[in-house]
Design a protein around this motif. Structure first.
Motif, mmCIF file in Angstrom:
data_model
loop_
_atom_site.group_PDB
_atom_site.id
_atom_site.type_symbol
_atom_site.label_atom_id
_atom_site.label_comp_id
_atom_site.label_asym_id
_atom_site.label_seq_id
_atom_site.Cartn_x
_atom_site.Cartn_y
_atom_site.Cartn_z
ATOM 1 N N ASP A 128 8.805 22.928 81.678
ATOM 2 C CA ASP A 128 9.254 23.678 82.649
ATOM 3 C C ASP A 128 10.306 24.608 82.085
ATOM 4 O OD1 ASP A 128 10.143 25.715 84.693
ATOM 5 O OD2 ASP A 128 9.544 24.295 86.237
ATOM 6 N N SER A 129 10.453 25.692 81.656
ATOM 7 C CA SER A 129 11.606 26.308 81.113
ATOM 8 C C SER A 129 12.712 27.183 82.006
ATOM 9 C CB SER A 129 11.148 27.319 79.777
ATOM 10 O OG SER A 129 10.573 26.525 78.802
ATOM 11 N N ARG A 130 11.978 27.130 83.180
ATOM 12 C CA ARG A 130 13.042 27.768 84.125
ATOM 13 C C ARG A 130 14.363 27.099 84.426
ATOM 14 N NH1 ARG A 130 9.019 27.817 89.107
ATOM 15 N NH2 ARG A 130 8.598 25.860 88.370
ATOM 16 N N PRO A 131 14.623 25.864 84.400
ATOM 17 C CA PRO A 131 15.940 25.160 84.599
ATOM 18 C C PRO A 131 16.894 25.527 83.597
ATOM 19 C CG PRO A 131 14.194 23.621 85.112
ATOM 20 C CD PRO A 131 13.474 24.853 84.380
ATOM 21 N N THR A 132 16.382 25.946 82.330
ATOM 22 C CA THR A 132 17.193 26.179 81.082
ATOM 23 C C THR A 132 17.512 27.623 80.864
ATOM 24 O OG1 THR A 132 15.124 25.736 79.491
ATOM 25 C CG2 THR A 132 16.512 24.008 79.903
ATOM 26 N N LEU A 133 16.934 28.527 81.726
ATOM 27 C CA LEU A 133 17.387 29.941 81.070
ATOM 28 C C LEU A 133 18.501 30.434 81.509
ATOM 29 C CD1 LEU A 133 14.205 31.605 83.033
ATOM 30 C CD2 LEU A 133 14.300 31.435 80.947
ATOM 31 N N ALA A 134 19.434 29.626 82.145
ATOM 32 C CA ALA A 134 20.719 30.421 82.758
ATOM 33 C C ALA A 134 21.686 29.832 81.442
ATOM 34 C CB ALA A 134 21.190 29.766 83.826
ATOM 35 N N PHE A 154 11.278 29.014 73.685
ATOM 36 C CA PHE A 154 12.201 28.287 74.798
ATOM 37 C C PHE A 154 12.368 26.827 74.084
ATOM 38 C CE2 PHE A 154 9.956 31.018 78.155
ATOM 39 C CZ PHE A 154 11.126 31.603 78.372
ATOM 40 N N GLU A 155 11.655 26.202 73.386
ATOM 41 C CA GLU A 155 11.988 24.722 73.125
ATOM 42 C C GLU A 155 12.837 24.832 71.943
ATOM 43 O OE1 GLU A 155 12.015 20.826 72.647
ATOM 44 O OE2 GLU A 155 11.198 22.005 74.498
ATOM 45 N N MET A 156 12.776 25.708 71.307
ATOM 46 C CA MET A 156 13.602 25.812 70.031
ATOM 47 C C MET A 156 14.961 26.334 70.444
ATOM 48 S SD MET A 156 11.281 28.010 67.316
ATOM 49 C CE MET A 156 12.367 28.168 65.938
ATOM 50 N N MET A 157 15.122 26.868 71.482
ATOM 51 C CA MET A 157 16.400 27.228 72.053
ATOM 52 C C MET A 157 17.250 25.903 72.504
ATOM 53 S SD MET A 157 17.584 30.402 71.965
ATOM 54 C CE MET A 157 18.823 30.090 73.095
ATOM 55 N N ARG A 158 16.198 25.195 73.309
ATOM 56 C CA ARG A 158 16.554 23.910 73.633
ATOM 57 C C ARG A 158 17.054 22.851 72.515
ATOM 58 N NH1 ARG A 158 12.974 24.632 77.961
ATOM 59 N NH2 ARG A 158 11.008 23.644 76.672
ATOM 60 N N GLN A 159 16.493 22.964 71.462
ATOM 61 C CA GLN A 159 16.799 21.866 70.436
ATOM 62 C C GLN A 159 17.743 22.509 69.379
ATOM 63 O OE1 GLN A 159 13.195 20.680 68.051
ATOM 64 N NE2 GLN A 159 12.021 20.362 70.001
ATOM 65 N N ALA A 160 18.174 23.687 69.318
ATOM 66 C CA ALA A 160 19.050 24.136 68.402
ATOM 67 C C ALA A 160 19.627 25.507 68.886
ATOM 68 C CB ALA A 160 18.586 24.193 67.009
ATOM 69 N N PRO A 161 19.946 25.742 70.143
ATOM 70 C CA PRO A 161 20.590 27.030 70.612
ATOM 71 C C PRO A 161 21.663 27.750 69.420
ATOM 72 C CG PRO A 161 21.580 25.418 71.780
ATOM 73 C CD PRO A 161 20.372 24.669 71.014
ATOM 74 N N GLU A 162 22.319 27.007 68.923
ATOM 75 C CA GLU A 162 23.360 27.389 67.972
ATOM 76 C C GLU A 162 22.771 28.195 66.690
ATOM 77 O OE1 GLU A 162 22.329 23.496 66.272
ATOM 78 O OE2 GLU A 162 22.795 24.338 68.510
ATOM 79 N N ARG A 163 21.652 27.900 66.470
ATOM 80 C CA ARG A 163 21.083 28.712 65.440
ATOM 81 C C ARG A 163 20.533 29.982 65.653
ATOM 82 N NH1 ARG A 163 17.572 24.259 62.225
ATOM 83 N NH2 ARG A 163 17.241 26.150 60.787
ATOM 84 N N ILE A 164 20.303 29.981 66.725
ATOM 85 C CA ILE A 164 19.349 31.395 67.387
ATOM 86 C C ILE A 164 20.309 32.503 67.711
ATOM 87 C CG2 ILE A 164 17.696 32.269 68.813
ATOM 88 C CD1 ILE A 164 16.540 29.211 68.839
#
Length: 230
Positions: free
Chosen positions: A162-168, A69-79
């Motif tokens: 809390d990763s719920r706010p970033t799921l969408a 989840f944290e990697m998605m927040r930091q670099a979503p374009e790479r995943i």
């Protein structure tokens, strides 16, 4: 060949994914993320991204999901695609935090083996507690992790976001997988993530507890192969 980053769970090592690494070798170039050398989930994620290929598929189990989840927040374009295995988006409840503090105190007093034994009943399906080979792998991973590293991992978990706010905001193809009898991150928490991530796929593995990759390796590997194939 798809680069695939695998993030283990608390007290686990690369052995958590050994069945998958072996069978998926024809479609994925796997890398195991070091998740015990840093003090926070954010630092673990940043270090993983610094050493990762430019783009990659990402899978994490339990604590590994928190890092993902944290990697998605930091670099979503790479995943390119995401697999959330036996994990949750929620932070720890007060009851879980209290248990973690108790375990940290026991570890500080030299009782690390007792903490691992206390956790075993919630790590696997009840019917697998007498599976000597499976339990031996869990104990060996805990031994290889060692008390200090385990405690550092646990403190990082306790301080996670809390990763719920970033799921969408997750847009890549996403798999949410959970053991039907997972006692730590049960299926209702998997459904919560699935419902919040548009287009995600939910898989509930029958007769399986929390450590799905080694409890039901064939079933999990088949699902991961389909996920990688898109």
């Amino acid at each position: 060949m798809t680069p695939l980053l695998l993030v283990p769970g608390l007290g686990c090592t690369a052995r958590l994914y050994a069945p998958q690494v072996a069978v998926l070798a024809d479609v994925a170039e796997t890398h195991i993320v070091d998740h015990g050398s840093h003090a926070s989930i954010a630092e673990i994620a940043a270090a993983a991204l610094a050493s990762a290929p430019p783009t990659f598929a990402l899978a994490g189990l339990s604590m590994g999901g928190y890092v993902a989840f944290e990697m998605m927040r930091q670099a979503p374009e790479r995943i390119t695609r995401l697999a959330l295995l036996d994990t949750m988006a929620r932070p720890d409840s007060p009851a879980i935090l209290e248990r973690r503090h108790r375990h940290l105190s026991l570890i500080a007093d030299g009782h690390y083996p007792e903490v691992i034994e206390a956790l075993l009943p919630v790590l696997v399906h009840p019917d697998r507690l007498h599976d000597e080979a499976l339990v031996a792998v869990i104990r060996e991973m805990a031994d290889d992790t060692a008390a200090e590293r385990f405690a550092r991992q646990m403190r990082a978990i306790m301080g996670r976001a809390d990763s719920r706010p970033t799921l969408a905001a997750i847009r890549c193809p996403t798999l949410v997988l959970v053991g039907a009898e997972d006692a730590l991150t049960p299926p209702d928490l998997a459904r919560e993530m699935h419902e919040a991530i548009a287009g995600s796929r939910l898989v509930v593995v029958p007769d399986c507890g929390h450590l799905s990759t080694i409890e039901r390796p064939e079933a999990v590997t088949a699902v991961l192969r389909a996920w990688l194939a898109g």
